[in-house]
Scaffold this active site. Structure first.
Site, PDB file in Angstrom:
ATOM      1  N   HIS A 156      -1.047  25.982  53.690  1.00  0.00           N
ATOM      2  CA  HIS A 156       0.059  26.993  53.547  1.00  0.00           C
ATOM      3  C   HIS A 156      -0.635  28.322  54.512  1.00  0.00           C
ATOM      4  O   HIS A 156      -0.222  29.436  54.119  1.00  0.00           O
ATOM      5  CB  HIS A 156       0.257  27.398  52.190  1.00  0.00           C
ATOM      6  CG  HIS A 156       0.746  26.429  51.248  1.00  0.00           C
ATOM      7  ND1 HIS A 156       1.843  25.822  51.679  1.00  0.00           N
ATOM      8  CD2 HIS A 156       0.434  25.846  50.253  1.00  0.00           C
ATOM      9  CE1 HIS A 156       2.175  24.601  50.949  1.00  0.00           C
ATOM     10  NE2 HIS A 156       1.253  24.581  49.944  1.00  0.00           N
ATOM     11  N   HIS A 159       6.257  22.628  50.140  1.00  0.00           N
ATOM     12  CA  HIS A 159       5.603  21.178  50.132  1.00  0.00           C
ATOM     13  C   HIS A 159       6.398  20.326  50.454  1.00  0.00           C
ATOM     14  O   HIS A 159       6.345  19.044  50.392  1.00  0.00           O
ATOM     15  CB  HIS A 159       4.944  21.030  48.938  1.00  0.00           C
ATOM     16  CG  HIS A 159       4.014  21.719  48.082  1.00  0.00           C
ATOM     17  ND1 HIS A 159       4.609  22.644  47.213  1.00  0.00           N
ATOM     18  CD2 HIS A 159       2.874  22.129  48.172  1.00  0.00           C
ATOM     19  CE1 HIS A 159       3.626  23.487  46.960  1.00  0.00           C
ATOM     20  NE2 HIS A 159       2.529  23.135  47.382  1.00  0.00           N
TER      21      HIS A 159
END
Length: 333
Positions: free
Chosen positions: A57, A219
């Site tokens: 991320h 995700h």
């Protein structure tokens, strides 16, 4: 799978070595267990702010370690929570005697592992306060969470609480600010493509050329719906409607508008989207007083975006404007 890596099993370690080499003036990378800390940690007499989560991320969270933001970040494997021993070691490394605030995105593994670390630190005499971010309006629950997911609002919270800690605010004040941000921030994302986790080697999901995923998680978790691809005006309106109507945000509200790229979205497209969002908010009488545009909480190479709104007051605005100097966010220095 085409990626600029050597081995999926070592990608996080190699990336952290690169981070340390590029920003040795700002941070240090510790291994066994792995965590990233400010170069000047610990800071005696100051509250420390610690966060973390699965890698993939970036720049969240390791790219936000530095002056005016995080004291430490704990990177897990790609899309995998950091372990309690990582978090406990990071807490020890940054504790300056004034306590530690843990900023945790609402994913089951993150919450459990940070909670365990907080208990272990408390047993050592370190005062710890934990704040869970759950700003995603897309779904109530997902594969990874009990309740709403923590997404773009995490960046804004880390900046604001980090600024307060930098100024010398005490632990109770930092915790109250963090909870105020959680109460006043909402996010909603979408995807045009999936991402490919290195150790998996294939996309997490598939979309046809005329489809988009509305409400996708960082995700690759499923969102609200899979619908026909729309022009930018339609995409932004859907995201903004979901965000504004959830809190709800109302006419005359002052807000920070964060237009975030998921990793594979060109900057030109983010500015197209941001301009549309500004116009739509103006039509509602909502005043955009601060802005952030760019890929700050990503999902590897996913093409997509998210919109985050934070309701501002004078104190939150002042803390947002305060100097920050990290690898990924810097101004006023």
């Amino acid at each position: 799978m085409k990626k600029i890596i050597n081995n999926p099993s070592t990608v996080v370690d190699e990336a952290l070595r690169g981070l340390a080499a590029a920003h040795a003036d700002l941070l240090r990378v510790h291994t066994e267990p792995t965590y990233v800390v400010r170069a000047d940690a610990p800071r005696p007499g100051r509250v420390a702010v610690v966060s973390g989560g699965g890698s993939g991320h970036e720049p969240l969270h390791t790219g936000f370690v530095g002056r005016g933001m995080l004291d430490a970040a704990c990177p897990g494997a790609v899309f995998t929570s950091p372990t309690p021993d990582q978090v406990q070691a990071a807490i020890r490394a940054v504790d300056g005697g004034a306590g530690v605030v843990l900023v945790v995105k609402n994913y089951t593994g993150d919450v459990l592992n940070f909670e365990t670390a907080a208990e272990l630190a408390a047993a050592e005499g370190i005062e710890v306060r934990t704040v869970v971010v759950d700003d995603d309006v897309a779904v109530k629950d997902s594969t990874y969470t009990a309740g709403r997911r923590g997404v773009g609002g995490t960046v804004l919270l880390e900046k604001i609480v980090g600024a307060a800690a930098e100024r010398g605010a005490d632990l109770a004040t930092c915790e109250e600010l963090a909870r105020r941000v959680v109460a006043g921030v909402r996010s909603f994302g979408m995807a045009l493509t999936s991402c490919t986790v290195p150790h998996v080697g294939e996309p997490s999901f598939s979309l046809t050329e005329d489809e988009m995923e509305l409400g996708v998680g960082i995700h690759g978790e499923p969102g609200r719906s899979r619908i026909a691809l729309e022009p930018a005006d339609g995409i932004v309106r859907r995201l903004l409607d979901g965000v504004v109507e959830d809190l709800p945000f109302t006419e005359s509200d002052r807000v920070l508008l964060f237009t975030n790229g998921m990793g594979g979205t060109p900057t030109i497209e983010l500015y197209v989207a941001h301009g549309i969002a500004e116009r739509l908010l103006a039509e509602r009488g909502i005043r955009v007083e601060r802005r952030l545009v760019g890929p700050y909480i990503t999902s590897l190479e996913m093409q997509g975006m998210s919109i985050t709104l934070l309701r501002l007051d004078d104190e939150l605005t002042e803390l947002w404007d305060a100097p920050v100097h990290t690898p990924a966010l810097r101004w006023g220095v």
